[in-house]
Design a protein around this motif. Structure first.
Motif, PDB file in Angstrom:
ATOM      1  N   GLU A   1      24.248  16.572  20.214  1.00  0.00           N
ATOM      2  CA  GLU A   1      24.622  17.979  20.223  1.00  0.00           C
ATOM      3  C   GLU A   1      23.756  18.755  21.210  1.00  0.00           C
ATOM      4  O   GLU A   1      22.641  18.358  21.512  1.00  0.00           O
ATOM      5  CB  GLU A   1      24.434  18.612  18.835  1.00  0.00           C
TER       6      GLU A   1
ATOM      7  N   ASP B   1      34.803  22.023  18.015  1.00  0.00           N
ATOM      8  CA  ASP B   1      33.844  21.908  16.924  1.00  0.00           C
ATOM      9  C   ASP B   1      32.601  22.779  17.116  1.00  0.00           C
ATOM     10  O   ASP B   1      31.629  22.642  16.388  1.00  0.00           O
ATOM     11  CB  ASP B   1      33.422  20.444  16.749  1.00  0.00           C
TER      12      ASP B   1
ATOM     13  N   THR C   1      30.119  25.923  16.905  1.00  0.00           N
ATOM     14  CA  THR C   1      29.859  26.938  15.885  1.00  0.00           C
ATOM     15  C   THR C   1      28.789  27.896  16.394  1.00  0.00           C
ATOM     16  O   THR C   1      27.970  27.536  17.244  1.00  0.00           O
ATOM     17  CB  THR C   1      29.374  26.318  14.559  1.00  0.00           C
ATOM     18  N   ALA C   2      28.809  29.109  15.851  1.00  0.00           N
ATOM     19  CA  ALA C   2      27.782  30.098  16.181  1.00  0.00           C
ATOM     20  C   ALA C   2      27.385  30.808  14.900  1.00  0.00           C
ATOM     21  O   ALA C   2      28.233  31.110  14.060  1.00  0.00           O
ATOM     22  CB  ALA C   2      28.309  31.103  17.199  1.00  0.00           C
ATOM     23  N   SER C   3      26.086  31.050  14.754  1.00  0.00           N
ATOM     24  CA  SER C   3      25.602  31.761  13.574  1.00  0.00           C
ATOM     25  C   SER C   3      24.505  32.730  13.992  1.00  0.00           C
ATOM     26  O   SER C   3      23.805  32.506  14.978  1.00  0.00           O
ATOM     27  CB  SER C   3      25.079  30.777  12.524  1.00  0.00           C
TER      28      SER C   3
ATOM     29  N   VAL D   1      24.046  28.757  18.777  1.00  0.00           N
ATOM     30  CA  VAL D   1      25.356  28.226  19.123  1.00  0.00           C
ATOM     31  C   VAL D   1      25.208  26.713  19.216  1.00  0.00           C
ATOM     32  O   VAL D   1      24.336  26.217  19.931  1.00  0.00           O
ATOM     33  CB  VAL D   1      25.876  28.804  20.459  1.00  0.00           C
ATOM     34  N   ARG D   2      26.044  25.991  18.475  1.00  0.00           N
ATOM     35  CA  ARG D   2      25.955  24.533  18.410  1.00  0.00           C
ATOM     36  C   ARG D   2      27.212  23.938  19.034  1.00  0.00           C
ATOM     37  O   ARG D   2      28.329  24.331  18.715  1.00  0.00           O
ATOM     38  CB  ARG D   2      25.846  24.078  16.964  1.00  0.00           C
TER      39      ARG D   2
END
Length: 164
Positions: free
Chosen positions: A59, A135, A137-139, A147-148
């Motif tokens: 990742e 796939d 994602t952000a948090s 951001v992954r």
């Protein structure tokens, strides 16, 4: 006396040669570092928003410090291999204005000192390899945006292709 003078000149020449070589090494190292940074960082000037780009094996993570921005203030967009993070508080000072107005019986605030301004930013960073965008994602947690991106899993197995 001439022998001492010759040894002194030789020592100075050796020292100057060594200093020159070290300076050349430092310039090469600096140039490589700047080239690597500019290859990934596409920011046009200093935005004040600091980011980390992390390769975690399977990742990639981009971590950005965005203190004072709410989730609705942020836009995260991946276009090709370029990630853009934008923050816009615009002219909206709802959080600070409502607190100030309540202190002053809902009248317009009279600032005695104002350092917190409306602020927008945009950071662009080039990802070093393909990622699986579906796939991603952000948090946002306590002013830190993460951001992954899972890396794109390409098969390295040999595949036979028939010839028509």
């Amino acid at each position: 006396m001439d022998d001492l003078e010759d040894r002194g000149k030789a020592a100075v020449e050796t020292l100057l040669t060594e200093v020159g070589e070290r300076l050349e090494d430092a310039v090469r190292t600096y140039t490589r570092t700047v080239d690597e940074r500019s290859r990934l960082d596409l920011a046009a000037g200093w935005t004040g928003i600091r980011i980390d780009l992390v390769d975690a094996g399977d990742e990639l993570f981009v971590v950005a410090d965005v203190p004072g921005y709410e989730r609705d203030d942020l836009t995260v967009r991946l276009e090709g291999e370029t990630l853009t993070i934008r923050g816009d508080r615009g002219g909206d000072h709802r959080r600070s204005r409502s607190a100030t107005e309540s202190v002053h019986d809902r009248t317009a605030p009279a600032y005695l000192r104002r350092e917190r301004t409306a602020r927008s930013f945009a950071r662009r960073v080039r990802l070093p390899e393909p990622v699986a965008t579906d796939d991603a994602t952000a948090s946002l947690d306590d002013g830190v945006l993460t951001v992954r991106f899972p890396k794109y899993a390409s098969t390295m197995e040999a595949t036979e292709i028939e010839v028509d």
